[in-house]
Write a protein that holds these residues in place. Structure first.
Motif, PDB file in Angstrom:
ATOM      1  N   SER A 153      10.263  -1.132  -9.466  1.00 55.88           N
ATOM      2  CA  SER A 153      11.549  -1.336  -8.785  1.00 55.88           C
ATOM      3  C   SER A 153      12.038  -0.034  -8.146  1.00 55.88           C
ATOM      4  N   ASP A 154      11.762   1.108  -8.773  1.00 54.93           N
ATOM      5  CA  ASP A 154      12.140   2.399  -8.177  1.00 54.93           C
ATOM      6  C   ASP A 154      11.248   2.730  -6.981  1.00 54.93           C
ATOM      7  N   LEU A 155       9.953   2.410  -7.100  1.00 56.55           N
ATOM      8  CA  LEU A 155       9.038   2.612  -5.963  1.00 56.55           C
ATOM      9  C   LEU A 155       9.519   1.819  -4.749  1.00 56.55           C
ATOM     10  N   ASP A 156       9.962   0.587  -4.992  1.00 51.88           N
ATOM     11  CA  ASP A 156      10.443  -0.269  -3.901  1.00 51.88           C
ATOM     12  C   ASP A 156      11.624   0.376  -3.181  1.00 51.88           C
ATOM     13  N   ILE A 157      12.564   0.926  -3.974  1.00 53.93           N
ATOM     14  CA  ILE A 157      13.752   1.555  -3.370  1.00 53.93           C
ATOM     15  C   ILE A 157      13.357   2.816  -2.593  1.00 53.93           C
ATOM     16  N   LEU A 158      12.493   3.643  -3.180  1.00 52.90           N
ATOM     17  CA  LEU A 158      12.179   4.952  -2.591  1.00 52.90           C
ATOM     18  C   LEU A 158      11.248   4.834  -1.383  1.00 52.90           C
ATOM     19  N   PHE A 159      10.267   3.919  -1.461  1.00 48.78           N
ATOM     20  CA  PHE A 159       9.230   3.857  -0.426  1.00 48.78           C
ATOM     21  C   PHE A 159       9.133   2.500   0.275  1.00 48.78           C
ATOM     22  N   GLY A 160       9.571   1.414  -0.368  1.00 51.33           N
ATOM     23  CA  GLY A 160       9.452   0.086   0.233  1.00 51.33           C
ATOM     24  C   GLY A 160       8.023  -0.327   0.501  1.00 51.33           C
ATOM     25  N   LYS A 161       7.081   0.292  -0.211  1.00 50.64           N
ATOM     26  CA  LYS A 161       5.657  -0.056  -0.063  1.00 50.64           C
ATOM     27  C   LYS A 161       4.913   0.456  -1.289  1.00 50.64           C
ATOM     28  N   ASN A 162       3.696   0.009  -1.449  1.00 54.62           N
ATOM     29  CA  ASN A 162       2.913   0.458  -2.612  1.00 54.62           C
ATOM     30  C   ASN A 162       2.358   1.863  -2.403  1.00 54.62           C
ATOM     31  N   LEU A 163       1.997   2.499  -3.505  1.00 56.03           N
ATOM     32  CA  LEU A 163       1.394   3.831  -3.446  1.00 56.03           C
ATOM     33  C   LEU A 163       0.009   3.750  -2.806  1.00 56.03           C
ATOM     34  N   THR A 164      -0.371   4.809  -2.121  1.00 56.45           N
ATOM     35  CA  THR A 164      -1.728   4.897  -1.557  1.00 56.45           C
ATOM     36  C   THR A 164      -2.440   6.084  -2.208  1.00 56.45           C
ATOM     37  N   ILE A 165      -3.732   5.916  -2.443  1.00 58.35           N
ATOM     38  CA  ILE A 165      -4.489   6.900  -3.215  1.00 58.35           C
ATOM     39  C   ILE A 165      -4.874   8.111  -2.367  1.00 58.35           C
ATOM     40  N   LYS A 166      -4.456   9.304  -2.803  1.00 57.69           N
ATOM     41  CA  LYS A 166      -4.888  10.553  -2.164  1.00 57.69           C
ATOM     42  C   LYS A 166      -6.194  10.998  -2.812  1.00 57.69           C
ATOM     43  N   ASN A 167      -6.169  11.138  -4.142  1.00 56.83           N
ATOM     44  CA  ASN A 167      -7.407  11.413  -4.874  1.00 56.83           C
ATOM     45  C   ASN A 167      -7.270  10.955  -6.313  1.00 56.83           C
ATOM     46  N   LYS A 168      -8.396  10.511  -6.871  1.00 56.61           N
ATOM     47  CA  LYS A 168      -8.395  10.131  -8.283  1.00 56.61           C
ATOM     48  C   LYS A 168      -8.261  11.384  -9.125  1.00 56.61           C
ATOM     49  N   ILE A 169      -7.618  11.256 -10.287  1.00 52.38           N
ATOM     50  CA  ILE A 169      -7.595  12.366 -11.234  1.00 52.38           C
ATOM     51  C   ILE A 169      -8.456  11.997 -12.430  1.00 52.38           C
ATOM     52  N   ASN A 170      -8.669  12.947 -13.319  1.00 54.24           N
ATOM     53  CA  ASN A 170      -9.677  12.748 -14.368  1.00 54.24           C
ATOM     54  C   ASN A 170      -9.381  11.586 -15.313  1.00 54.24           C
ATOM     55  N   GLN A 171      -8.107  11.374 -15.658  1.00 55.09           N
ATOM     56  CA  GLN A 171      -7.806  10.297 -16.599  1.00 55.09           C
ATOM     57  C   GLN A 171      -8.093   8.939 -15.963  1.00 55.09           C
ATOM     58  N   PRO A 172      -8.804   8.047 -16.677  1.00 50.25           N
ATOM     59  CA  PRO A 172      -9.269   6.775 -16.115  1.00 50.25           C
ATOM     60  C   PRO A 172      -8.145   5.964 -15.452  1.00 50.25           C
ATOM     61  N   GLY A 173      -8.350   5.555 -14.212  1.00 51.41           N
ATOM     62  CA  GLY A 173      -7.409   4.691 -13.508  1.00 51.41           C
ATOM     63  C   GLY A 173      -6.246   5.420 -12.860  1.00 51.41           C
ATOM     64  N   GLN A 174      -6.051   6.695 -13.175  1.00 56.60           N
ATOM     65  CA  GLN A 174      -4.909   7.453 -12.656  1.00 56.60           C
ATOM     66  C   GLN A 174      -5.262   8.124 -11.326  1.00 56.60           C
ATOM     67  N   PHE A 175      -4.245   8.290 -10.478  1.00 56.50           N
ATOM     68  CA  PHE A 175      -4.509   8.949  -9.191  1.00 56.50           C
ATOM     69  C   PHE A 175      -3.283   9.700  -8.687  1.00 56.50           C
ATOM     70  N   ALA A 176      -3.538  10.726  -7.879  1.00 62.36           N
ATOM     71  CA  ALA A 176      -2.480  11.364  -7.092  1.00 62.36           C
ATOM     72  C   ALA A 176      -2.307  10.524  -5.838  1.00 62.36           C
ATOM     73  N   SER A 177      -1.076  10.158  -5.530  1.00 60.10           N
ATOM     74  CA  SER A 177      -0.834   9.347  -4.335  1.00 60.10           C
ATOM     75  C   SER A 177      -0.550  10.260  -3.139  1.00 60.10           C
ATOM     76  N   ASN A 178      -0.539   9.669  -1.964  1.00 56.65           N
ATOM     77  CA  ASN A 178      -0.141  10.428  -0.771  1.00 56.65           C
ATOM     78  C   ASN A 178       1.376  10.618  -0.709  1.00 56.65           C
ATOM     79  N   GLU A 179       2.103   9.933  -1.593  1.00 59.76           N
ATOM     80  CA  GLU A 179       3.555   9.899  -1.520  1.00 59.76           C
ATOM     81  C   GLU A 179       4.185  11.072  -2.297  1.00 59.76           C
ATOM     82  N   THR A 180       5.204  11.655  -1.707  1.00 61.62           N
ATOM     83  CA  THR A 180       5.951  12.713  -2.369  1.00 61.62           C
ATOM     84  C   THR A 180       7.450  12.428  -2.257  1.00 61.62           C
ATOM     85  N   VAL A 181       8.206  13.009  -3.181  1.00 65.09           N
ATOM     86  CA  VAL A 181       9.659  12.829  -3.216  1.00 65.09           C
ATOM     87  C   VAL A 181      10.339  14.192  -3.339  1.00 65.09           C
TER      88      VAL A 181
END
Lengths: 181, 181
Positions: free
Chosen positions: A17-45
């Motif tokens: 719900s906070d992502l919707d308010i801040l970006f109005g769209k889903n996160l997009t993957i910039k690069n995966k990080i080591n922990q399984p399934g986790q990623f740095a997104s292209n989005e910044t605040v």
């Protein structure tokens, strides 16, 4: 036993719900990080308080059930905050900040200083007979020992997460090796 | 043995000729600091590099035989520098910065990360049979142990100097007590 460190710069986890308010769209993957399934997104605040603000704070994905802002003590002084040192998801007494995105902003609690922690699977924790807290020896020009919480989960990439204050105090870089005592 | 810590924020020591260029007048005392004869002055400068700058950097007095800029690793990343960790006055391979004062500016080497050090008199160092490096135990929520250089001199106020990265990594404040192991 040797283990690599991952240095966590300030970052944000968001609930849908906070992502919707801040970006109005889903996160997009910039690069995966080591922990399984986790990623740095292209989005910044931007993280803002009455005292100051910090721009270009990376959002990590995927979305979680809670919004959490992880900063260093150095950041906390700049922002005029006194956040508790907490494990991820434990947001009792966490500090309140305003998060500003391209589509909107929210004022929310959830600002913490992340504890030093080791990621390990339940299986490996048992195999190595690892206690819940370990002492970790750091070498180099400014050596020392730090206490680190052991954070076991079903899936985990074996590494220690330290924040930028710990890293800079010991002159550590990403993927440097330290030793579990 | 318990000892108090003094937290050193980024600061500058100036030689007389550099002080003349930057301020065109002598330093004025803002407040004395614990080490005998030393003081924080009312004077501040800007430290500038090609990448960035930091304002309001305090000048400590009295003037010395060398100009020295002491910053943290966090500051070094901001400024795009890679200064060596050094004891005060050892400026070999130190980084070059521009110092800007109200009357002029200089480009000089002398930028270092100060080593962790204990101030102690020669007399007390001998009395306590203190080696040249000690291990110091830090308590609190993010505990650990750090290696500290023992810096003996004729006159000294017994305290450990740590920079803001060390302080923030261990959540230390000025005058907090730590333990010599």
């Amino acid at each position: 036993m040797k283990v690599k460190v991952g240095i966590s710069n300030r970052h944000v986890h968001l609930k849908q719900s906070d992502l919707d308010i801040l970006f109005g769209k889903n996160l997009t993957i910039k690069n995966k990080i080591n922990q399984p399934g986790q990623f740095a997104s292209n989005e910044t605040v931007t993280i803002k308080t009455d005292k100051s603000e910090i721009n270009n704070v990376r959002v990590l994905g995927p979305v979680r059930n809670y919004t959490q802002i992880e900063i260093s003590k150095t950041d906390a002084y700049k922002l005029g905050l006194n956040p508790p040192v907490r494990t991820s998801g434990d947001l009792e007494d966490s500090e309140v900040v305003t998060i500003i995105g391209p589509k909107g902003s929210i004022k929310t609690n959830g600002c913490i200083i992340a504890d030093r922690h080791l990621h390990i699977t339940y299986q490996d924790k048992e195999r190595y007979n690892m206690p819940d807290k370990i002492l970790v020896k750091i070498g180099g020009i400014k050596p020392g020992v730090v206490e680190v919480n052991v954070k076991a989960s079903e899936e985990a990439y074996f590494e220690i997460h330290l924040d930028t204050d710990d890293a800079n105090a010991f002159l550590l870089k990403n993927d440097d090796e330290v030793e579990i005592m």
